[in-house]
Write an enzyme that holds these catalytic residues in place. Structure first.
Site, PDB file in Angstrom:
ATOM      1  N   VAL A 179       3.914  -5.439   2.980  1.00  0.00           N
ATOM      2  CA  VAL A 179       3.827  -6.360   4.105  1.00  0.00           C
ATOM      3  C   VAL A 179       4.123  -7.762   3.611  1.00  0.00           C
ATOM      4  CG1 VAL A 179       2.391  -7.220   5.961  1.00  0.00           C
ATOM      5  CG2 VAL A 179       2.040  -4.927   5.106  1.00  0.00           C
ATOM      6  N   ASP A 228      -5.008   6.486   9.992  1.00  0.00           N
ATOM      7  CA  ASP A 228      -5.371   5.868   8.710  1.00  0.00           C
ATOM      8  C   ASP A 228      -6.355   4.731   8.937  1.00  0.00           C
ATOM      9  OD1 ASP A 228      -5.440   5.502   6.028  1.00  0.00           O
ATOM     10  OD2 ASP A 228      -3.601   4.311   5.932  1.00  0.00           O
ATOM     11  N   GLY A 280       0.847  -1.191   0.000  1.00  0.00           N
ATOM     12  CA  GLY A 280       0.000   0.000   0.000  1.00  0.00           C
ATOM     13  C   GLY A 280       0.871   1.225   0.000  1.00  0.00           C
ATOM     14  N   ASN A 316      -7.417  -1.620   7.007  1.00  0.00           N
ATOM     15  CA  ASN A 316      -6.617  -1.729   8.215  1.00  0.00           C
ATOM     16  C   ASN A 316      -7.362  -2.399   9.365  1.00  0.00           C
ATOM     17  OD1 ASN A 316      -4.266  -0.690   7.273  1.00  0.00           O
ATOM     18  ND2 ASN A 316      -4.785   1.435   7.783  1.00  0.00           N
ATOM     19  N   LYS A 329      -9.268   2.641   8.079  1.00  0.00           N
ATOM     20  CA  LYS A 329     -10.016   2.330   6.850  1.00  0.00           C
ATOM     21  C   LYS A 329     -10.242   0.829   6.842  1.00  0.00           C
ATOM     22  CE  LYS A 329      -5.702   2.121   4.284  1.00  0.00           C
ATOM     23  NZ  LYS A 329      -4.952   2.544   3.131  1.00  0.00           N
ATOM     24  N   PRO A 330     -11.161   0.360   6.023  1.00  0.00           N
ATOM     25  CA  PRO A 330     -11.475  -1.071   6.045  1.00  0.00           C
ATOM     26  C   PRO A 330     -10.257  -1.960   5.821  1.00  0.00           C
ATOM     27  CG  PRO A 330     -13.155   0.096   4.822  1.00  0.00           C
ATOM     28  CD  PRO A 330     -12.089   1.102   5.156  1.00  0.00           C
ATOM     29  N   TYR A 370       1.056 -11.624  13.181  1.00  0.00           N
ATOM     30  CA  TYR A 370       0.429 -12.057  11.932  1.00  0.00           C
ATOM     31  C   TYR A 370      -1.011 -12.455  12.227  1.00  0.00           C
ATOM     32  CZ  TYR A 370      -0.767 -14.923   7.937  1.00  0.00           C
ATOM     33  OH  TYR A 370      -1.413 -15.452   6.854  1.00  0.00           O
TER      34      TYR A 370
END
Lengths: 225, 778
Positions: free
Chosen positions: B80, B194, B75, B199, B196-197, B148
């Site tokens: 990641v 930040d 992103g 995250n 948002k969906p 994770y």
């Protein structure tokens, strides 16, 4: 999803005919790439469709067996190796099942780097382009029906990304809108494009889950990776 | 449309297509990537494609302590990777934030900021926040090593539905958890920046985890005029500073206005704005862009949610919610109200059917022993509940079905529990019989429904663990988990389970355990015929019997209520047999149920007519049993089937035996059979008898013992006036009674009756009783 492959019904038959009409170009490109003359390639493609529609071959393909693209290519290969002689003797000179514009197909073929592409790659590449043409055509048609043809013509270049078009200010000036409105319009246009793209791909794959995968595959084809 | 266009974006030649000169490659890329969108304030999101993530091989040498497995995503904040820590044997997420600059220099400001923020993040320890294990710099990469999370992002969850939204209940279940995590971080002075969906992660247990806390602050300098380091994009306004591309980090739709306008003043209230956007999107599937409508206008949600969402989305931070915990409190108030209202509505009967039936169906699937074919039973249950919930006119009877039927499952494991269950039901059965209002019935429906009755309570409240069967214990855990789920998720659980059972037993491996048959074309003709005969016959018979029982057989017709109840139960069992045969293909179960019900009926009835319609049940059972036995091809199965059938036949023969004459005429000799009347003078039933007649004569089939007779009065008035003693004529087959008759009168006399059996043959066999009755002429 792939109505054509569902069953042996008139509806499936119509769906198949429609898909053939849509995707003749990649098949033609493949046949041409195999080394046949334009005339032969045209006959072969027509013959293949006649064969498909007549034998209802699609009805034997179950939806879970994969994509329409792979199916058509496999079927065409089979047709070329086994059926050609027979089909050639019987079908040559018969009326055309579908109409196609060999001129544009030839133009496209002449622009491809012939030495690096295999016939399969040519087929897939043309498939991807045909699919995009479908989407693009539908998008244009939608806008035309909503009397937004001018908006579409101006903004269509923004579809491929911001770097591909004139600055928004310029577009705004051309359309007589303010910049914010143009941005919103571009955003909507792209959203609709993505939705249509997925919709169109969904017609050629067995399940919703495969759409993204197919999309990525097409991208790999187009980028030549 | 030039033939040799160059794509202004990627620079490749564009072939002639019907795409109006647009490069297919760029077009397809734009279709794939969900980025490059126009945000509020005219910002454009950085295109990740323009900044490729480092390849796995590229970064692996810098992290010798990790096994880097794959790139999970990329992103605006970096890439990641999924990695494994071999020493700890756990998966971790490795986030690469930046790369070394091409010229080898370092952005010291960035490094300082990174270390400061990362340290703060590592201190954030909350179950709903993705934990930071480690951070640092390796090979020019700034990295964060994080927990994770095996699950989905909220974005993925949203995009699973066509409308790209969640149900209000699901959204309301998720939002408070986000609030908790935000509140926790805010109290420690950390702002996410930040939300948002993408995250918001949901792991496989359904826990909410917020990822990327504070990362935005690390990678984004607070003033837009700073030149961005490589790989970073900076928020800005159009035409501001040197940022002609107007690029910002992340997805600008979720940013609070002040984040775009005055990045330096951003505080925790920006997160609340972003939360409001996420909330709005979850509810409506759309972003609150421009002049947006409140959620309740778009979907059916509580109007109070509008207030919450709009309050969170206030443009001025001062007018917004000041703390995430306030959002949580408000949402939870709405949820609690909705729940209590739902319960209230259920008591009123409005929502009883759907939710109570749904729960009951789910629970009952948990009660099944493993060897029962789950899918079939599930379908059966649903049908049953559909009937049950429908409040039939004959509701009383149908109310008894679910307890009986669930009891049938209990008996397989714990008879004690079965007993306690029935004791509980017995009380409720006081409602079972007459004259209760529909309301009371509905109440009882709730009571008896398996999910909510004492039945489950009895199970759950049992203290002694070893009292519970092993198969139950695992189910109990599942049930407890289920009970914790909000109403809205229960449908999904049930649906998922149905899919599971459907896919788990595609060819009937599980279901054949009971000995049932698939709808197989492979059955030989006679077996198919047997099955179909059993089905049709069984259904017709059950219908006939029900009609009889409801009409003639009711207590109102003078039958004992207890007998009627038992007979209803018997028929219920046999009807289940029918259902098992028709709908479930459980031929074995159908045979046993039919025969079992039939036997029970015989117990209730005590006596059976010689060839009654009830024997049809035995035939039905037999045919089902044959079908089943044939399919299983096992002697044991045949034996199981044969035992109840054998006893049924014996019972039937015994019960019908004493209704028949003791000897069979064909095999008997004349001396052994009793004498019968073969002729009388006058004839019995004659009306115009001469009143001057002086003798009544009766002739028997064989000679009688002399001197014995039993002319018996029916009553005093009808007995003829005797004028002498009776006598036998020569061959002793005719007995004469001298009488004096009167005109216009009816006369009747028994020849042998009750204790008067003196008309006997020479072997002492009494004659079969006969009534001589006649009328004299006037």
């Amino acid at each position: 999803m792939l109505t054509a492959a569902r069953s042996d019904t008139p509806r499936a038959h119509d769906a198949l005919a429609k898909l053939c009409q849509t995707y003749w170009h990649p098949l033609y490109a493949y046949v041409r790439w195999r080394g046949y003359s334009p005339e032969d390639a045209q006959d072969l493609t027509q013959g293949f469709f006649a064969h498909l529609l007549e034998h209802k071959a699609v009805a034997t393909v179950s939806p879970d067996k994969g994509r329409f693209r792979s199916f058509l290519l496999a079927g065409l290969n089979h047709f070329l190796s086994d059926e050609w002689d027979k089909a050639c003797a019987q079908k040559r000179g018969r009326g055309k099942l579908i109409s196609f514009d060999t001129q544009s197909a030839e133009t496209w073929l002449s622009q491809q780097p012939s030495q690096t592409l295999t016939p399969e790659q040519a087929f897939e590449l043309r498939w991807a382009v045909t699919l995009l043409e479908q989407v693009y055509g539908r998008l244009a048609e939608e806008h035309r029906q909503q009397d937004k043809a001018e908006l579409f013509d101006t903004l269509r270049t923004t579809l491929a990304g911001p770097g591909n078009s004139a600055p928004y200010a310029e577009l705004a000036a051309r359309l007589g809108m303010n910049e914010g409105a143009v941005k919103v319009a571009v955003h909507r246009l792209r959203q609709r494009y993505r939705a249509l793209l997925r919709e169109t791909i969904a017609e050629t794959v067995a399940s919703e889950a495969e759409v993204e995968e197919e999309l990525r595959h097409l991208l790999r084809i187009v980028t030549g990776g | 449309m030039a033939t040799e266009n160059k794509c202004p974006h990627c620079g490749k030649p564009v072939p002639t297509t019907a795409l109006g000169g647009i490069c297919p490659e760029c077009l397809l890329k734009a279709g794939l990537a969900d980025t490059g969108e126009i945000g509020p304030g005219g910002t454009v999101v950085a295109k990740p494609t323009s900044q490729p993530a480092p390849r796995v091989e590229e970064i692996a040498p810098h992290f010798p302590q990790l096994e880097i497995i794959e790139c999970l995503g990329r992103g605006g904040m970096g890439a990641v990777y999924k990695a494994r820590q071999p020493k700890l044997d756990r998966f971790v997420a490795l986030k690469i934030l930046s790369r070394k600059r091409d010229d080898g220099t370092r952005d010291t400001e960035f490094t300082q900021r990174f270390e400061r923020e990362a340290r703060a993040l590592a201190r954030l320890n909350h179950p709903d926040i993705v934990a930071v294990y480690d951070f640092g710099e390796a090979g020019g990469f700034h990295y964060l090593l994080m927990e994770y999370v095996d699950g989905l992002t909220l974005r993925q969850l949203l995009s699973r539905t066509t409308e790209r939204k969640l149900s209000p209940e699901e959204a309301l279940a998720i939002v408070p958890k986000i609030c908790e995590a935000l509140q926790f971080a805010h109290q420690r002075g950390i702002v996410h920046r930040d939300i948002k969906p993408e995250n918001i992660l949901l792991d496989k247990e359904g826990r909410v985890k917020i990822a990327d806390f504070g990362i935005a602050k690390i990678v984004t300098p607070l003033t837009p005029s700073l030149s961005p380091s490589d790989g970073e994009r900076v928020a800005g306004r159009p035409g501001e500073g040197n940022l002609t591309q107007n690029q910002v980090i992340g997805t600008p739709h979720y940013m609070a206005p002040e984040q775009v306008e005055k990045p330096a003043t951003v505080d925790h209230r920006a997160d609340i704005f972003s939360l409001g956007v996420v909330f709005y999107e979850m509810l409506t599937g759309e972003l609150p862009l421009g002049k947006f409508q409140p959620p309740s206008r778009k979907v059916q949600v509580d109007v109070r949610l509008d207030e919450i969402v709009l309050h969170a989305l206030e443009k001025e931070p001062e007018r917004r919610y000041q703390h995430a915990s306030e959002v949580k409190t408000d949402v939870e108030t709405v949820v609690a109200d909705a729940e209590s209202r739902t319960q209230h509505a259920e008591i009123g009967g409005a929502r009883t059917q759907s939710s109570a039936a749904r729960d009951a169906v789910w629970f009952s699937t948990q009660l099944l022993p493993d060897w029962l074919p789950g899918e079939r039973v599930l379908h059966f249950q649903q049908r049953l509940w559909a009937v049950f919930n429908h409040s039939w006119p004959t509701g009383r009877f149908f109310f008894s079905l679910p307890p009986l039927w669930s009891a049938g499952m209990y008996v397989t494991d714990r008879r004690v529990l079965l007993l306690s269950h029935f004791l509980g039901i017995a009380q409720r059965f006081s409602l079972w019989f007459p004259g209760k209002a529909p309301d009371a019935q509905r109440e009882m429906l709730k009571e008896v429904s398996v999910g909510r009755s004492g039945l489950l309570g009895e199970f759950l409240e049992l203290k002694s663990e070893d009292f519970k069967p092993r198969w139950w214990r695992s189910r109990e855990l599942r049930i407890r988990a289920y009970l914790r789920q909000p109403e809205c998720l229960r449908d999904k659980i049930l649906a998922a389970q149905r899919n599971e059972t459907a896919s788990a037993a595609p060819t009937g491996t599980a279901k054949t355990k009971l000995g049932d048959l698939p709808e197989a074309q492979s059955l030989p003709g006679w077996v198919q015929a047997a099955r179909w005969t059993a089905r049709v016959l069984g259904t017709l018979w059950a219908l006939m019997f029900l009609v009889f029982l409801i009409g003639e057989g009711s207590p109102a017709m003078g039958r004992q209520p207890a007998v009627v109840q038992i007979e209803f139960a018997a028929v219920a069992i046999m009807v289940l047999g029918c259902v098992a045969g028709w709908k479930l293909n459980l031929d074995g179960a159908a045979a046993l149920l039919t025969l079992g019900g039939w036997t029970l009926f015989h117990f209730a009835e005590h006596r059976v007519p010689a060839w009654s319609m009830f024997h049809v049940a035995a035939i039905v059972g037999l045919l089902y049993g044959l079908t089943w036995a044939w399919a299983r091809k096992r002697v044991a199965v045949i034996a199981i089937f044969a035992i109840p059938f054998f006893f049924g036949v014996v019972a039937a023969l015994n019960l019908t035996h004493h209704r028949r004459p003791p000897a069979r005429v064909a095999d008997a000799t004349i001396p052994q059979v009793p004498p019968v009347v073969i002729e009388t003078v006058p004839e019995s039933g004659a009306t115009e008898v001469d009143p001057m007649l002086t003798e009544l004569r009766v002739t028997f089939s064989k000679p009688m013992r002399d001197g014995n007779w039993s002319w018996v009065k029916l009553d005093d008035a009808s007995y003829p006036q005797m004028t002498g003693t009776p006598r036998y004529e020569g061959d002793r087959r005719t007995c004469v009674l001298p009488v004096k008759l009167q005109p216009g009168k009816s006369y009747a006399t028994w020849i042998n009756v009750d204790n008067f059996q003196d008309f006997q043959d020479e072997n002492g066999h009494p004659a079969v009783p006969y009534l001589l009755i006649f009328q004299t002429r006037k």
